[in-house]
Design an enzyme around this catalytic site. Structure first.
Site, PDB file in Angstrom:
ATOM      1  N   VAL A 284     -26.946 -47.540  -0.414  1.00  0.00           N
ATOM      2  CA  VAL A 284     -27.394 -48.026   0.896  1.00  0.00           C
ATOM      3  C   VAL A 284     -28.189 -46.936   1.607  1.00  0.00           C
ATOM      4  O   VAL A 284     -29.250 -47.168   2.192  1.00  0.00           O
ATOM      5  CB  VAL A 284     -26.179 -48.420   1.778  1.00  0.00           C
ATOM      6  CG1 VAL A 284     -26.622 -48.655   3.210  1.00  0.00           C
ATOM      7  CG2 VAL A 284     -25.513 -49.643   1.220  1.00  0.00           C
ATOM      8  N   ALA A 285     -27.641 -45.721   1.508  1.00  0.00           N
ATOM      9  CA  ALA A 285     -28.264 -44.613   2.223  1.00  0.00           C
ATOM     10  C   ALA A 285     -29.587 -44.219   1.595  1.00  0.00           C
ATOM     11  O   ALA A 285     -30.555 -43.929   2.288  1.00  0.00           O
ATOM     12  CB  ALA A 285     -27.315 -43.431   2.239  1.00  0.00           C
ATOM     13  N   ILE A 287     -31.644 -45.811  -0.814  1.00  0.00           N
ATOM     14  CA  ILE A 287     -32.748 -46.724  -1.152  1.00  0.00           C
ATOM     15  C   ILE A 287     -33.621 -46.925   0.089  1.00  0.00           C
ATOM     16  O   ILE A 287     -33.141 -47.351   1.130  1.00  0.00           O
ATOM     17  CB  ILE A 287     -32.214 -48.076  -1.668  1.00  0.00           C
ATOM     18  CG1 ILE A 287     -31.483 -47.837  -2.992  1.00  0.00           C
ATOM     19  CG2 ILE A 287     -33.343 -49.069  -1.848  1.00  0.00           C
ATOM     20  CD1 ILE A 287     -30.824 -49.053  -3.566  1.00  0.00           C
ATOM     21  N   GLU A 289     -35.529 -49.011   1.400  1.00  0.00           N
ATOM     22  CA  GLU A 289     -36.166 -50.302   1.648  1.00  0.00           C
ATOM     23  C   GLU A 289     -36.458 -50.526   3.118  1.00  0.00           C
ATOM     24  O   GLU A 289     -37.184 -51.449   3.478  1.00  0.00           O
ATOM     25  CB  GLU A 289     -35.364 -51.470   1.069  1.00  0.00           C
ATOM     26  CG  GLU A 289     -34.076 -51.723   1.762  1.00  0.00           C
ATOM     27  CD  GLU A 289     -32.945 -51.420   0.823  1.00  0.00           C
ATOM     28  OE1 GLU A 289     -32.311 -50.380   1.039  1.00  0.00           O
ATOM     29  OE2 GLU A 289     -32.724 -52.176  -0.109  1.00  0.00           O
ATOM     30  N   ASP A 331     -73.620 -52.384  18.257  1.00  0.00           N
ATOM     31  CA  ASP A 331     -74.676 -52.986  19.076  1.00  0.00           C
ATOM     32  C   ASP A 331     -75.236 -51.911  19.987  1.00  0.00           C
ATOM     33  O   ASP A 331     -74.642 -50.850  20.122  1.00  0.00           O
ATOM     34  CB  ASP A 331     -74.057 -54.006  20.037  1.00  0.00           C
ATOM     35  CG  ASP A 331     -73.768 -55.312  19.377  1.00  0.00           C
ATOM     36  OD1 ASP A 331     -74.175 -55.467  18.238  1.00  0.00           O
ATOM     37  OD2 ASP A 331     -73.125 -56.149  20.043  1.00  0.00           O
ATOM     38  N   ASP A 640     -71.031 -59.809  19.266  1.00  0.00           N
ATOM     39  CA  ASP A 640     -70.684 -60.531  20.489  1.00  0.00           C
ATOM     40  C   ASP A 640     -71.078 -62.001  20.435  1.00  0.00           C
ATOM     41  O   ASP A 640     -70.303 -62.871  20.746  1.00  0.00           O
ATOM     42  CB  ASP A 640     -71.278 -59.847  21.729  1.00  0.00           C
ATOM     43  CG  ASP A 640     -72.746 -59.482  21.567  1.00  0.00           C
ATOM     44  OD1 ASP A 640     -73.360 -59.939  20.597  1.00  0.00           O
ATOM     45  OD2 ASP A 640     -73.278 -58.752  22.413  1.00  0.00           O
ATOM     46  N   ASP A 644     -72.598 -63.956  15.403  1.00  0.00           N
ATOM     47  CA  ASP A 644     -72.149 -62.674  14.837  1.00  0.00           C
ATOM     48  C   ASP A 644     -70.841 -62.824  14.072  1.00  0.00           C
ATOM     49  O   ASP A 644     -70.433 -61.929  13.338  1.00  0.00           O
ATOM     50  CB  ASP A 644     -71.922 -61.647  15.958  1.00  0.00           C
ATOM     51  CG  ASP A 644     -73.232 -61.061  16.453  1.00  0.00           C
ATOM     52  OD1 ASP A 644     -74.230 -61.191  15.720  1.00  0.00           O
ATOM     53  OD2 ASP A 644     -73.252 -60.482  17.543  1.00  0.00           O
ATOM     54  N   ASN A 706     -33.519 -38.422   1.613  1.00  0.00           N
ATOM     55  CA  ASN A 706     -32.834 -39.257   0.615  1.00  0.00           C
ATOM     56  C   ASN A 706     -32.738 -38.559  -0.729  1.00  0.00           C
ATOM     57  O   ASN A 706     -31.698 -38.578  -1.388  1.00  0.00           O
ATOM     58  CB  ASN A 706     -33.587 -40.579   0.433  1.00  0.00           C
ATOM     59  CG  ASN A 706     -33.403 -41.478   1.633  1.00  0.00           C
ATOM     60  OD1 ASN A 706     -32.730 -41.094   2.590  1.00  0.00           O
ATOM     61  ND2 ASN A 706     -33.995 -42.647   1.607  1.00  0.00           N
ATOM     62  N   ASN A 734     -27.245 -40.970   7.032  1.00  0.00           N
ATOM     63  CA  ASN A 734     -28.441 -41.722   6.740  1.00  0.00           C
ATOM     64  C   ASN A 734     -28.758 -42.815   7.709  1.00  0.00           C
ATOM     65  O   ASN A 734     -29.910 -43.049   8.049  1.00  0.00           O
ATOM     66  CB  ASN A 734     -28.305 -42.347   5.372  1.00  0.00           C
ATOM     67  CG  ASN A 734     -29.386 -41.831   4.521  1.00  0.00           C
ATOM     68  OD1 ASN A 734     -30.524 -42.217   4.711  1.00  0.00           O
ATOM     69  ND2 ASN A 734     -29.046 -40.893   3.684  1.00  0.00           N
ATOM     70  N   THR A 737     -27.766 -40.476  12.019  1.00  0.00           N
ATOM     71  CA  THR A 737     -28.405 -39.239  12.504  1.00  0.00           C
ATOM     72  C   THR A 737     -29.872 -39.112  12.081  1.00  0.00           C
ATOM     73  O   THR A 737     -30.655 -38.490  12.772  1.00  0.00           O
ATOM     74  CB  THR A 737     -27.628 -37.978  12.070  1.00  0.00           C
ATOM     75  OG1 THR A 737     -27.475 -38.009  10.671  1.00  0.00           O
ATOM     76  CG2 THR A 737     -26.296 -37.888  12.756  1.00  0.00           C
ATOM     77  N   ASP A 738     -30.244 -39.723  10.933  1.00  0.00           N
ATOM     78  CA  ASP A 738     -31.650 -39.656  10.497  1.00  0.00           C
ATOM     79  C   ASP A 738     -32.580 -40.538  11.318  1.00  0.00           C
ATOM     80  O   ASP A 738     -33.749 -40.235  11.479  1.00  0.00           O
ATOM     81  CB  ASP A 738     -31.757 -40.185   9.061  1.00  0.00           C
ATOM     82  CG  ASP A 738     -31.628 -39.085   8.071  1.00  0.00           C
ATOM     83  OD1 ASP A 738     -31.311 -37.977   8.507  1.00  0.00           O
ATOM     84  OD2 ASP A 738     -31.837 -39.346   6.883  1.00  0.00           O
TER      85      ASP A 738
END
Ligand code: ATP
Length: 911
Positions: A284-285, A287, A289, A331, A640, A644, A706, A734, A737-738
């Site tokens: 969990v910590a 990976i 993702e 322009d 504009d 365009d 990590n 993880n 605190t991170d």
């Protein structure tokens, strides 16, 4: 929502329609609008978005590994490990709250941006024309439509001029349909064939109209097919997709390592359950993702900063692309110049030349004859032509200046036309009176392709056409020229002389317009823009924006080439380009006609040394973009006008003008300039680069942390040591605190060198420019420092829990020192100062406090299995982790010395 009911509006005459809708030609009053808004609801299509708040909250727990962790926690609780289970649940909830707060803020700011770019409509309220949010329109509102407008609601046309509407969104039919204000018999017609009505979502391709709203929101024809409407997507950015992809590989690698840790632990006799929990926690910590989500947050925050600098991002991927831009096609009018036109010169066909004094839109100034014989009637006629062939209005508004209310003149509509009204007023000719005495019966509207416009007015029995436009275009429509009381044939000699005068004016950075008229036979169809009488030319000054000069030079410093693409005269364009520094010696001007004469390979050869493209049409813009992109350029392009839109869409970063841009161009764009200013494009590039830098910063931070955690656990297992961290500690580090420092990195201010380096390559990978090596090296160092203090304490005391506490605080301190190093890839960690990002200081302080609490508070110690450390142990943890910072500084110094030696070597070699 209830509607007024579906009536056959197309079969009723204007007055009946207005009566049935309880409206009038002057529109509704504000009170009526408020009441109707309550009754009919907002003019929006319901998209069934659901509850974003709940979705964001649930998303926090959706992750597979978090679900595994919660399952493992449930097992732990069942097995009687209630304290562990509670701790894990608390940590997961804390993490979810952090994630929720971040994502909710991101979502909110993106939503706010969406509102900023929400469509507006021009409506008559309380008898005056005003701009209102399209969603506030109600049945009975009188709306005005012009070229490039997206029709904001279903409306019955009350009055139309040369109106054509693209209904493809409704019918799939790509050819524009002509619309008019007449009554249509026949109930059996299908709604798209009601040519006296316009429908929500369709686009005005040309002409103007006034209409009364008959249906809003889901009651409109578009409401019936609402589900099929495509919203401007905010889809994932390339980096988010790349990170998603990368996350999967890294996740797999992490799972493998975690599996190894679990297997090795079980083999060594640890309880399988504890090892399973440790493995899942580590997974969990470790990976990453969450990275794409953090990227979304950084993008959203950055986008907010860009909005504060007047650049409104419509599509998130544009933020990344901005950092890669190598070419900005801009322009001229309004972007590089102020778009505040003042008529400076009039040269009549007779050769009489007048200079005009005065400034701004105040109608005070004098005409002084500087060349030729006085020709007052001709001067009055040319200014009359300019005031009648005109859709702008000159207004006075109250402005507060130095505490006093003052009346200030302002133009509503095209500033070029506004300047013509002002000039006429300087001669005592009032535009409104002229228009009232010369009612308009027909109009051929201005378009960037035609470069001219004409109106036909009726005065008694006489019908007269007034024409204005680019001199070459208007001259092509004239067969005579007026000089005093006589009319002369506009032969080649006259044409050469007038062209010379126009070129001289344009060379002084003046925008040149020619004016002509034609008396039309009272009856019968006649071509308007033919055999007209040439009146003369006028020169309008549109001063360059002073800030554009600096912005152009910043662009160059940043390795980005600025290019001007304009519909204006080549000499005017070149003069403005020189004044803004955009045209450098050795580069030239290419006109639309010259472009047409070049085949693709020849054009490719010209691109390198052409910085100004003049008299180009929107089709030329498209060709230029394709040619630049074929050369590998990443192109930002402004637009504009209604035509365009294709070029804006084709560009890597399509930019629409917020003030002067049409709805269609805005919708095709990735970004809108709220102030139409070139400087804002450069500011957006700077922010785009800063956002990307910040994303790299926290990728570097989170991944090296990590890597450090996974490696220290792996090393311990391989060395046959007890695990240096327990699941709760890993999760705490993880997930809690991170997180705060990573968020603070997301708002780090832009590096001052940011605009002194070349653009990033668009195909550059996540770990390019040495980031991968930096992450690996720092990860190894974090793991080594943690293992070192763990091993040292274990050897000294033989107390595993104590050694784990030392390892836990060492790991946190290493990471918190490392976060300062992540702030720059080029600068020394000690040279950046702490005050430039106070959020980081706050975040690090919070993280330190939270770690101290987990490590020392008697109530939490049992949950985290921590022990109160001795001063020596604290010092050891601090010293080892402090080494991180010292090594970073030393490495930077060494790198500088090596680079210095290499430079001096090259210089000696050059000598
Ligand atoms: P850009 O904004 O791209 O720098 P531009 O505003 O100078 O370009 P266009 O608006 O396409 O270019 O105008 C092209 C030419 O058409 C101008 O040079 C001018 O001669 C003529 N023109 C511009 N505005 C009007 C107008 N309102 N009526 C008639 N002719 C016009």
């Amino acid at each position: 929502m209830t509607g007024v009911g579906k009536l056959h509006w197309h079969g009723l005459d204007n007055d009946t329609v207005l009566e049935l809708l309880g409206s009038s030609w002057e529109g509704l009053t504000s009170r009526q609008c408020r009441e109707r808004l309550d009754r009919y609801g907002l003019n929006v299509l319901e998209t069934g978005d659901g509850l974003p708040v709940l979705r964001i909250l649930l998303d926090q727990f959706k992750d597979f590994m978090v679900m595994m962790l919660l399952a493992a926690t449930a097992v732990a609780a069942l097995l009687g490990e209630v304290a562990d289970a509670v701790t894990i649940v608390v940590i997961v909830v804390l993490n979810a709250v952090l994630g929720f707060v971040q994502e909710y803020r991101a979502e909110r700011s993106l939503h706010a941006l969406k509102r900023m770019t929400a469509p507006v409509a021009r409506a008559l309220r309380d008898g005056a024309e005003c701009v209102v949010p399209a969603e506030e329109l109600v049945p009975g509102d009188i709306i005005q439509l012009g070229p490039g407008d997206r029709v904001p609601a279903d409306a019955r046309i009350l009055h139309a001029r040369a109106l054509e509407v693209d209904q493809s969104l409704l019918t799939g039919e790509s050819l524009p349909v002509a619309k008019h204000a007449g009554v249509l018999p026949g109930r059996e017609l299908a709604s798209p064939d009601w040519t006296n009505m316009v429908f929500m979502g369709t686009v005005v391709t040309q002409g103007r109209a006034r209409g009364v709203v008959v249906a809003t929101g889901m009651e409109t024809e578009m409401g019936a097919i609402a589900e099929t409407i495509e919203e401007a997507g905010t889809g994932d950015t390339p980096l988010q997709r790349r990170l998603d992809h990368l996350g999967r590989y890294l996740g797999l690698a992490c799972l493998l390592v975690c599996g190894l840790v679990v297997a090795a632990g079980i083999t060594r006799g640890e309880s399988w359950f504890h090892m399973f929990l440790a493995g899942v926690s580590l997974a969990v910590a470790a990976i990453p993702e969450g990275l794409p989500a953090v990227v979304t947050v950084a993008l959203a925050l950055g986008v907010q900063r860009m909005a504060a600098r007047s650049a409104i991002v419509r599509r998130l991927p544009a933020v990344e692309t901005l950092g890669c831009a190598t070419l900005i096609c801009s322009d001229k009018t309004g972007t590089l110049t102020k778009n505040e036109m003042t008529l400076r010169e009039v040269t009549l066909a007779s050769g009489a030349r007048y200079e005009v004094s005065g400034s701004g839109y105040s109608p005070e100034g004098q005409f002084s004859l500087v060349e030729g014989a006085p020709a007052a009637p001709d001067l009055a006629l040319i200014l009359t032509a300019g005031a009648i062939c005109n859709n702008a209005r000159l207004l006075q508004e109250n402005v507060r200046q130095r505490g006093r209310i003052q009346r200030k003149w302002k133009v509503s509509g095209d500033p070029t036309e506004g300047a013509l009204l002002v000039a006429a007023a300087k001669l005592g000719l009032d535009g409104e009176t002229l228009s009232r005495c010369n009612p308009r019966v027909d109009e051929l509207p201005f378009s960037a392709e035609r470069r001219c416009m004409s109106v036909v007015v009726q005065r008694g029995a006489v019908r007269r056409a007034y024409i204005k436009g680019a001199p070459d275009t208007v001259m092509g429509m004239c067969s005579l020229a007026r000089a005093g009381d006589s009319e002369h044939r506009l032969d080649a000699g006259w044409q050469r002389r007038i062209t010379g005068q126009a070129d001289t004016m344009a060379g002084q950075a003046l925008r040149v317009l020619a004016l002509a008229y034609r008396d039309l036979p009272a009856t019968g169809e006649t071509e308007i823009e033919k055999d007209a009488v040439f009146l003369g030319i006028v020169g309008l000054l549109d001063p360059p924006r002073p800030e554009a000069v600096l912005a152009v030079s910043r662009c160059r410093q940043a390795g980005i080439r600025p290019v001007m693409i304009t519909g204006d005269h080549p000499a005017t364009a070149a003069a403005v380009a020189r004044e803004t520094g955009l045209m450098t010696p050795g580069t030239g001007v290419l006109t639309g006609a010259q472009l047409d004469a070049l085949d693709d390979p020849a054009l490719a050869r010209h691109l390198e040394h052409t910085s100004v493209y003049a008299r180009v049409s929107p089709q030329h813009k498209l060709r230029l973009i394709r040619a630049f992109r074929a050369q590998g350029h990443v192109v930002a392009m402004t637009g504009d006008g209604v035509n365009d839109a294709p070029a804006v869409k084709e560009a890597d970063i399509g930019i629409a003008m917020g003030l002067s841009g049409t709805d269609v161009t805005k919708e095709a764009s990735d970004m809108i300039l709220a102030d139409d200013n070139f400087r804002t494009i450069v500011a957006a590039v700077e922010e785009g680069r800063a956002i990307y830098d910040n994303i790299r910063k926290f990728i570097r931070y989170l991944l090296s942390c990590n890597v450090g955690e996974v490696l220290v656990m792996l090393a311990a297992v391989l060395l046959g040591w007890p695990l240096p961290l327990i699941p709760m500690q890993i999760l705490w580090v993880n997930l809690v605190t991170d997180g705060l420092p990573a968020m603070a990195l997301g708002v780090d201010p832009a590096d001052p060198d940011n605009m002194r380096r070349p653009p990033r390559r668009s195909e550059e990978g996540v770990f390019s420019r040495g980031l991968g090596i930096k992450i690996a090296v720092r990860g190894i160092m974090i793991a080594a420092a943690t293992a070192l203090t763990f091993g040292w304490c274990l050897g000294q005391t033989g107390d595993v829990a104590r050694a784990r506490t030392v390892a836990f605080v060492t790991l946190v301190f290493c990471q918190l020192f490392h976060v300062f190093e992540c702030r720059s890839e080029t600068r020394n960690v000690f040279s950046m100062g702490l005050t430039s990002n106070p959020w980081l200081v706050v975040a690090v302080t919070c993280s330190v406090a939270m770690t101290l609490v987990a490590a020392t508070h008697p109530a939490l110690q049992p949950h985290f299995q921590t022990r109160s450390l001795t001063l020596e142990e604290w010092m050891a943890a601090l010293a080892v982790s402090g080494l991180m910072l010292v090594t970073a500084a030393v490495r930077h110094l060494l790198a500088q010395v090596v680079a210095g030696i290499a430079r001096s070597g090259v210089e000696r070699h050059d000598l």
